[in-house]
Motif scaffolding. Sequence first.
Motif, short mmCIF file in Angstrom:
data_model
loop_
_atom_site.label_atom_id
_atom_site.label_comp_id
_atom_site.label_asym_id
_atom_site.label_seq_id
_atom_site.Cartn_x
_atom_site.Cartn_y
_atom_site.Cartn_z
N ASP A 272 -5.21 -8.07 -10.89
CA ASP A 272 -3.82 -7.39 -10.65
C ASP A 272 -2.74 -7.90 -11.39
OD1 ASP A 272 -2.59 -9.12 -9.06
OD2 ASP A 272 -3.63 -8.08 -7.03
N ARG A 273 -1.38 -7.19 -11.30
CA ARG A 273 -0.33 -7.82 -11.90
C ARG A 273 0.15 -9.14 -11.58
NH1 ARG A 273 3.19 -2.43 -11.45
NH2 ARG A 273 1.37 -2.20 -9.84
N ARG A 274 -0.21 -9.36 -10.48
CA ARG A 274 0.21 -10.61 -9.96
C ARG A 274 -0.63 -11.77 -10.19
NH1 ARG A 274 1.13 -10.20 -3.77
NH2 ARG A 274 -0.81 -11.04 -3.88
N GLY A 275 -1.76 -11.41 -10.72
CA GLY A 275 -2.84 -12.34 -11.08
C GLY A 275 -3.88 -12.72 -10.17
N ASP A 276 -3.63 -11.90 -9.12
CA ASP A 276 -4.88 -11.97 -8.02
C ASP A 276 -6.18 -11.42 -8.39
OD1 ASP A 276 -3.11 -13.43 -6.42
OD2 ASP A 276 -2.50 -11.39 -5.30
N GLN A 277 -7.05 -11.86 -8.22
CA GLN A 277 -8.37 -11.23 -8.47
C GLN A 277 -9.35 -10.50 -7.49
OE1 GLN A 277 -11.14 -13.84 -10.60
NE2 GLN A 277 -9.82 -13.59 -12.54
N HIS A 278 -9.68 -9.43 -7.53
CA HIS A 278 -10.57 -8.59 -6.80
C HIS A 278 -11.75 -8.15 -7.49
CE1 HIS A 278 -11.47 -5.23 -3.96
NE2 HIS A 278 -10.84 -5.85 -3.46
N ILE A 279 -12.94 -8.47 -6.71
CA ILE A 279 -14.28 -8.09 -6.95
C ILE A 279 -14.70 -6.38 -6.57
CG2 ILE A 279 -16.50 -8.59 -7.00
CD1 ILE A 279 -15.35 -11.15 -7.60
N ALA B 292 3.59 -4.22 -6.81
CA ALA B 292 3.02 -5.45 -7.41
C ALA B 292 2.97 -6.56 -6.48
CB ALA B 292 3.76 -5.70 -8.60
N GLY B 293 3.69 -6.58 -5.40
CA GLY B 293 3.61 -7.59 -4.60
C GLY B 293 4.67 -8.85 -4.93
N ARG C 26 0.68 -1.12 -0.25
CA ARG C 26 0.10 0.02 -0.07
C ARG C 26 0.69 1.24 -0.04
NH1 ARG C 26 -4.90 -1.48 4.55
NH2 ARG C 26 -4.52 -3.62 3.98
N LEU C 27 1.78 1.14 0.83
CA LEU C 27 2.70 2.49 1.23
C LEU C 27 3.56 2.65 -0.43
CD1 LEU C 27 3.46 4.64 2.60
CD2 LEU C 27 5.27 3.25 3.94
#
Lengths: 257, 257
Positions: free
Chosen positions: B81-88, A243-244, A168-169
Amino acid sequence: MHIVLHPEPTAARPTAARCAQCAFRALCLPENLSDSEVVRLEQIIGRRRRVLRDDVLFRMGEQSGMLYAVRFGHFKSVQTDRRGDQHITGFQMAGELLGIDSIGTGQHASTAIALEDSEVCEIPYAKLQELLVQIPRLMAHFHRIMGREILREQAVMIFLGNMRAEQRLASFLLNLSERYAMRGYSSRSFQLRMSREDIGGYLGLTIECISRQLARFRQNGWITLNKRSVELTDREALVALAAGLQPALDERQQRAA
Amino acid sequence: MHIVLHPEPTAARPTAARCAQCAFRALCLPENLSDSEVVRLEQIIGRRRRVLRDDVLFRMGEQSGMLYAVRFGHFKSVQTDRRGDQHITGFQMAGELLGIDSIGTGQHASTAIALEDSEVCEIPYAKLQELLVQIPRLMAHFHRIMGREILREQAVMIFLGNMRAEQRLASFLLNLSERYAMRGYSSRSFQLRMSREDIGGYLGLTIECISRQLARFRQNGWITLNKRSVELTDREALVALAAGLQPALDERQQRAA
DNA sequence: CGATCGATTGAGGGAACTCAACCCCTGTGG
DNA sequence: CCACAGGGGTTGAGTTCCCTCAATCGATCG
């Protein structure tokens, strides 16, 4: 509350809007607007208003048909929930719009507070609407601005929803960096205009957590930090972090490496 | 992917839009629109499209000048997101708009997936713009819709930022309840159209957390729950819970009380 | 020179996550 | 008809990240 020792200059002498010469015109207005169209826009814009540091531009719940374009300075938008807790919904800088969240309901959904001495242009929404009908390009531009706000909030939703504190930061710092770059300022080093507490309020973290994460960033060599001035010394690392893809090392891991 | 054994009816016979008779007209359109204005709106609306359960209406990143109004059924909006994780980022039901987040950029910021067999009206944004200029009341209404979306996302930001799991879930259930009430359905009992995983993806929680919290709600007597059908048996308690005024009791505390 | 505010740092606890097993229901194929 | 696979959901155990509480520090200001 500030004591104003000298008469407020813009209140005594309401200066005309001058979008044409405004340094941030490109941020507020579409590119291909004719001179006469710009003049018509200037005519509906109310007086410029100075807002001193910590002063309130408008308050959550107030009935209002007014939007505000930031000429210079910085603001925070604050919402207070039923329990009295405060949450920061955004930070606004030159060329950005304040009060968009009042468009649906006619009353402000958040309180706007100046983070430093600032100046805004008043834009009466009713008159703006009339103009949007006359200048379709301006309408499209206005929609783009609202669309951008929706996208920004979605991005915040995502990092609040499933990113760790360090992500986040990092995202936050990179976002500020990009916005300063768009304004012609350095994207590498800049001043944080908001307190650690405000950052925490925006990122859904406590002030202690912000402080610790900043310390870790510094220890890892991603940034240098002095009070509120930041320098992004390793942007690549911050991008990867946001991006994690690359977790930050804590003290023990650093010693091991 | 579904195998369609019978020809898709609306593809073969593009039915005209019929806003005038639409059950959810009040949700899409301003009240004081004349019949002729409604007709002009109907003329720009493209064909109706059926979308089967789990099918994609549009995909994140797609170039598109199309908005969609949900006629019936339910959708989820998903970002990856870039890492492939999905968010609703949201759930949409009848009378709500899909694809608003494409207005700023011209490309969809999220993927829309049907949660059940559904139907939408296609609205080309370019033609809509022309009409907004001709019908200012419709423009104001469109702005209200975008404003509402901004407010909705702000509310999500707040509960993602500083609410505990139980508060988020209570807010979510109450929000669904209100939206069903506006549509004339029961605000007390309804079906969850989305999986626990989707709820978690929206609320920034894991599926296990959702499951446990629902169990606690049931144990406390706030709700009854059977698979995906919910009944809000103690709305007062949920409201207090959502506001953070009243924490839910766990098993030990319940035994003690 | 205290008082105050913003920030930092440390210690301990708790809420939610991760990992894992298990259940229930449905559909499918032998 | 049963066996079995698979998806969605529930429950349990252990861990981790962040919050809470508390002390301290530096800078600014009256």
